[in-house]
Design a protein around this motif. Sequence first.
Motif, PDB file in Angstrom:
ATOM      1  N   VAL A  22       0.842  -1.208   0.000  1.00  0.00           N
ATOM      2  CA  VAL A  22       0.000   0.000   0.000  1.00  0.00           C
ATOM      3  C   VAL A  22       0.873   1.254   0.000  1.00  0.00           C
ATOM      4  O   VAL A  22       0.592   2.220  -0.711  1.00  0.00           O
ATOM      5  CB  VAL A  22      -0.968  -0.021   1.203  1.00  0.00           C
ATOM      6  N   THR A  23       1.957   1.227   0.785  1.00  0.00           N
ATOM      7  CA  THR A  23       2.848   2.394   0.822  1.00  0.00           C
ATOM      8  C   THR A  23       3.516   2.594  -0.538  1.00  0.00           C
ATOM      9  O   THR A  23       3.604   3.722  -1.038  1.00  0.00           O
ATOM     10  CB  THR A  23       3.905   2.221   1.928  1.00  0.00           C
ATOM     11  N   GLN A  24       3.970   1.510  -1.142  1.00  0.00           N
ATOM     12  CA  GLN A  24       4.577   1.612  -2.477  1.00  0.00           C
ATOM     13  C   GLN A  24       3.556   2.083  -3.509  1.00  0.00           C
ATOM     14  O   GLN A  24       3.888   2.868  -4.403  1.00  0.00           O
ATOM     15  CB  GLN A  24       5.169   0.256  -2.892  1.00  0.00           C
ATOM     16  N   LEU A  25       2.332   1.622  -3.385  1.00  0.00           N
ATOM     17  CA  LEU A  25       1.270   2.085  -4.286  1.00  0.00           C
ATOM     18  C   LEU A  25       1.084   3.598  -4.145  1.00  0.00           C
ATOM     19  O   LEU A  25       0.934   4.312  -5.149  1.00  0.00           O
ATOM     20  CB  LEU A  25      -0.040   1.355  -3.973  1.00  0.00           C
ATOM     21  N   ALA A  26       1.139   4.098  -2.912  1.00  0.00           N
ATOM     22  CA  ALA A  26       0.987   5.547  -2.687  1.00  0.00           C
ATOM     23  C   ALA A  26       2.082   6.324  -3.406  1.00  0.00           C
ATOM     24  O   ALA A  26       1.829   7.418  -3.934  1.00  0.00           O
ATOM     25  CB  ALA A  26       1.012   5.848  -1.189  1.00  0.00           C
ATOM     26  N   PHE A  27       3.306   5.773  -3.457  1.00  0.00           N
ATOM     27  CA  PHE A  27       4.394   6.455  -4.179  1.00  0.00           C
ATOM     28  C   PHE A  27       4.089   6.506  -5.674  1.00  0.00           C
ATOM     29  O   PHE A  27       4.355   7.513  -6.340  1.00  0.00           O
ATOM     30  CB  PHE A  27       5.731   5.748  -3.948  1.00  0.00           C
ATOM     31  N   GLU A  32      18.340  -8.180  -3.811  1.00  0.00           N
ATOM     32  CA  GLU A  32      17.628  -8.292  -5.078  1.00  0.00           C
ATOM     33  C   GLU A  32      16.688  -7.100  -5.151  1.00  0.00           C
ATOM     34  O   GLU A  32      16.409  -6.447  -4.138  1.00  0.00           O
ATOM     35  CB  GLU A  32      16.878  -9.623  -5.153  1.00  0.00           C
ATOM     36  N   THR A  33      16.222  -6.797  -6.338  1.00  0.00           N
ATOM     37  CA  THR A  33      15.337  -5.657  -6.544  1.00  0.00           C
ATOM     38  C   THR A  33      13.888  -6.107  -6.654  1.00  0.00           C
ATOM     39  O   THR A  33      13.588  -7.031  -7.410  1.00  0.00           O
ATOM     40  CB  THR A  33      15.715  -4.906  -7.839  1.00  0.00           C
ATOM     41  N   ILE A  34      13.029  -5.458  -5.873  1.00  0.00           N
ATOM     42  CA  ILE A  34      11.583  -5.556  -6.106  1.00  0.00           C
ATOM     43  C   ILE A  34      11.235  -4.390  -7.019  1.00  0.00           C
ATOM     44  O   ILE A  34      11.713  -3.277  -6.816  1.00  0.00           O
ATOM     45  CB  ILE A  34      10.801  -5.441  -4.784  1.00  0.00           C
ATOM     46  N   ARG A  35      10.417  -4.634  -8.031  1.00  0.00           N
ATOM     47  CA  ARG A  35      10.003  -3.589  -8.976  1.00  0.00           C
ATOM     48  C   ARG A  35       8.547  -3.199  -8.695  1.00  0.00           C
ATOM     49  O   ARG A  35       7.613  -3.790  -9.233  1.00  0.00           O
ATOM     50  CB  ARG A  35      10.173  -4.095 -10.413  1.00  0.00           C
ATOM     51  N   PRO A  36       8.333  -2.191  -7.821  1.00  0.00           N
ATOM     52  CA  PRO A  36       6.962  -1.872  -7.390  1.00  0.00           C
ATOM     53  C   PRO A  36       6.071  -1.275  -8.474  1.00  0.00           C
ATOM     54  O   PRO A  36       4.847  -1.330  -8.350  1.00  0.00           O
ATOM     55  CB  PRO A  36       7.169  -0.863  -6.254  1.00  0.00           C
ATOM     56  N   ALA A  37       6.653  -0.680  -9.527  1.00  0.00           N
ATOM     57  CA  ALA A  37       5.827  -0.130 -10.612  1.00  0.00           C
ATOM     58  C   ALA A  37       5.377  -1.285 -11.499  1.00  0.00           C
ATOM     59  O   ALA A  37       6.197  -1.938 -12.135  1.00  0.00           O
ATOM     60  CB  ALA A  37       6.628   0.886 -11.423  1.00  0.00           C
ATOM     61  N   SER A  38       4.076  -1.541 -11.520  1.00  0.00           N
ATOM     62  CA  SER A  38       3.538  -2.662 -12.310  1.00  0.00           C
ATOM     63  C   SER A  38       2.319  -2.194 -13.091  1.00  0.00           C
ATOM     64  O   SER A  38       1.812  -1.087 -12.871  1.00  0.00           O
ATOM     65  CB  SER A  38       3.143  -3.815 -11.381  1.00  0.00           C
ATOM     66  N   ILE A  39       1.835  -3.060 -13.949  1.00  0.00           N
ATOM     67  CA  ILE A  39       0.609  -2.692 -14.679  1.00  0.00           C
ATOM     68  C   ILE A  39      -0.550  -2.529 -13.690  1.00  0.00           C
ATOM     69  O   ILE A  39      -1.466  -1.738 -13.909  1.00  0.00           O
ATOM     70  CB  ILE A  39       0.256  -3.736 -15.777  1.00  0.00           C
ATOM     71  N   HIS A  40      -0.486  -3.238 -12.556  1.00  0.00           N
ATOM     72  CA  HIS A  40      -1.542  -3.126 -11.543  1.00  0.00           C
ATOM     73  C   HIS A  40      -1.483  -1.769 -10.849  1.00  0.00           C
ATOM     74  O   HIS A  40      -2.520  -1.111 -10.679  1.00  0.00           O
ATOM     75  CB  HIS A  40      -1.399  -4.254 -10.514  1.00  0.00           C
ATOM     76  N   CYS A  82      -4.240   1.339 -11.034  1.00  0.00           N
ATOM     77  CA  CYS A  82      -4.797   1.898  -9.804  1.00  0.00           C
ATOM     78  C   CYS A  82      -4.500   3.400  -9.709  1.00  0.00           C
ATOM     79  O   CYS A  82      -5.381   4.198  -9.354  1.00  0.00           O
ATOM     80  CB  CYS A  82      -4.226   1.164  -8.599  1.00  0.00           C
ATOM     81  N   ALA A  83      -3.254   3.778 -10.030  1.00  0.00           N
ATOM     82  CA  ALA A  83      -2.863   5.190  -9.956  1.00  0.00           C
ATOM     83  C   ALA A  83      -3.705   6.023 -10.917  1.00  0.00           C
ATOM     84  O   ALA A  83      -4.194   7.107 -10.559  1.00  0.00           O
ATOM     85  CB  ALA A  83      -1.373   5.332 -10.271  1.00  0.00           C
ATOM     86  N   GLU A  84      -3.911   5.512 -12.134  1.00  0.00           N
ATOM     87  CA  GLU A  84      -4.706   6.260 -13.116  1.00  0.00           C
ATOM     88  C   GLU A  84      -6.161   6.388 -12.658  1.00  0.00           C
ATOM     89  O   GLU A  84      -6.790   7.426 -12.831  1.00  0.00           O
ATOM     90  CB  GLU A  84      -4.606   5.596 -14.484  1.00  0.00           C
ATOM     91  N   ALA A  85      -6.668   5.326 -12.021  1.00  0.00           N
ATOM     92  CA  ALA A  85      -8.054   5.367 -11.530  1.00  0.00           C
ATOM     93  C   ALA A  85      -8.209   6.385 -10.404  1.00  0.00           C
ATOM     94  O   ALA A  85      -9.241   7.069 -10.309  1.00  0.00           O
ATOM     95  CB  ALA A  85      -8.473   3.985 -11.050  1.00  0.00           C
ATOM     96  N   GLU A 106      -5.542  -6.192  -5.794  1.00  0.00           N
ATOM     97  CA  GLU A 106      -4.714  -6.824  -6.842  1.00  0.00           C
ATOM     98  C   GLU A 106      -3.276  -6.305  -6.770  1.00  0.00           C
ATOM     99  O   GLU A 106      -2.325  -7.069  -6.954  1.00  0.00           O
ATOM    100  CB  GLU A 106      -5.322  -6.544  -8.225  1.00  0.00           C
ATOM    101  N   CYS A 107      -3.118  -4.999  -6.518  1.00  0.00           N
ATOM    102  CA  CYS A 107      -1.771  -4.423  -6.362  1.00  0.00           C
ATOM    103  C   CYS A 107      -1.038  -5.096  -5.203  1.00  0.00           C
ATOM    104  O   CYS A 107       0.142  -5.447  -5.307  1.00  0.00           O
ATOM    105  CB  CYS A 107      -1.860  -2.917  -6.083  1.00  0.00           C
TER     106      CYS A 107
END
Length: 663
Positions: free
Chosen positions: A471-476, A505-513, A517-520, A539-540
Amino acid sequence: MSMAAQVLLLLRLRGAPPAAGVPPLLAGWRRGYSQGSEYLHRSLVPTMHYQKSLPRLPIPKLEDTMRRYLNAQKPLLNDDQFRKTEQLAVSFENGVGRELHERLVAQDKQNKHTSYISGPWFDMYLKARESVVLNFNPFMVFNADPKAEYNDQLTRATNMTISALRFLKTLRAGILEPEVFHLNPSKSDTQAFKRFIRFVPSSLSWFGAYMVNAYPLDMSQYFRLFNSTRLPKQGKDELFTDEKERHLLVLRKGNFYIFDAIDKDGNIVKPSEIHAHLKYILSDNSPVTAFPLASLPSENRDTWALLRQELLDNGNEEALRKVDSAIFCLCLDDFSIKDLVHLSHTMLHGDGINRWYDKSFNLILSKDGTAAIHFEHSWGDGVAVLRFQNEVFKDSVQSPAITPESQPAAVDSSKAVQKLNFKLNDALKEGISKAKQHFDATMKTLTFEILQFKRGGKEFLKKQKLSPDAVTQLAFQVAFLQQYDQTVATYESCSTAAFKHGRTETIRPASIHTKTCAEALVRKSSQRSAAELRQIIAECSKYHGQLTKEAAMGQGFDRHLFGLRYLAESMGMPLPSFYQDQAYAQINHNILSTSTLSSPAVNIGGFGPVVADGFGVGYSVHDDWIGVNVSAYPSRNGQEFLQCVHKSLEDIFNVLESTQVGG
């Protein structure tokens, strides 16, 4: 190793609370120092008992890496760009990439003592020519001692120094508790199990722990905590360690002092004597040095290498050796901390006068007793430093070596404490002046902004069956889209310390999900209902959880692709066209670089942006609030970004509260 185990392990590494049954950090602290107590504790299980049998870091299947890579590219590229990148990826996977992968696997099989990423990762850090300040070194601030009177600078510096030395002695005696994640502590974190496992041969010990759902972590980096320094060399730096040396390095007003903190018999010098020596240094009226040598390690590494050679040639070899081999660097600042922004600037870079940025770590204490660790990143990662920080905080609070009423020993500190003098010719004076000017000009461009979102945190989000980190990454992602109308490359670090010589290792928080959500949320024309938005947020969270699990198990794509590229370069091959793709450069230009941790010992942490047009985002999700610490250069507006983050969190919480599930 089961996926569930790895996930829980990851949560521990990235800041989840300790497992049930682990005593609270401050339970039963004692005010007195047990005289002759040289150690933090005496582990039944030897410190490195599990090291030999740790599982090896897996090399992912090439097809999985390419699939994950393309999934991460989807939110960043338009259709035409994606088609081109996809073609290059398919060509790479079926051609030169396959050949490189097979060579990497064969090479890995011949080097079972380490991981495929360890050597290339050390090289990546040590070959980098940029300044370590802002570009690599992070900081983590200690919480205040809960007993206010113990936060006096001299008292706390003495207590933390003793606790750090006790950590050193416990580690080197092999009696520091191994770093283990206990999934079922009632079975594995017991005296009975420890008495059993200590007699299991090291080559099998990991499997014994695994049988009771305990997961030991790699501890190969720990020896570099002490007596270690990064030395500047032309083209590629070196790591230097000399465990025989017994002295501490102390910096104050840019002046260098050393004194023995361990005696010739290997015992910690009496706390009252260390107290006396630090009091002597704090009472020294020497002015701020006119030519602050400490600004040199903030320079470009090749420039610093040339100036270091000039220092050596000018008769400073012994003094530099004392700096490089010191147990650690204690920095005593002559000012108090004003606020969290001032705190972040002070601990990330300071004034270029009173730090030795190349030291494995600097323990910094401001005049009001605020304490932090600033560490050089090439030798190791946050897991080792955080364990050290947790132990030092716990020990200095529970078993302080001195009290505020303690009197320093009646010793002649003027004989015990040596002030290092450096011989400077005109070339060195000019080099130092230029380094300081360059440092000052660069630091003026950096901003810090702090957000404390008080509406809710971990407890609320878990009740909503959502990952607090997701959720925090989604907020970014929502915030950046709101501010710049873009989705950009985003990096979240994840430890792979569950494996032998694992790094990150890298987590890639920017996804199609997250993009959907950001656009919505940002583009109100989408007209999504609250229930629909909640479903997208879920889903995110689910997808972010999957990425997190994969990264913790060494199943990301970044390190694999990095290893293949490193192998191609080391073989003298022409760079494959896949790596020349603009999209590959773009996804590795991490505009949002993020890292999270929470610990009972840590108040706040942070780091600089990794690219000139980026944000450095340190964050922590607490039980009932979320904290974010953002650094930026002039091309980005950190204050506005955090305003957007706040609005994004408000929007997400509005959706969750209006469609609430659970109590």
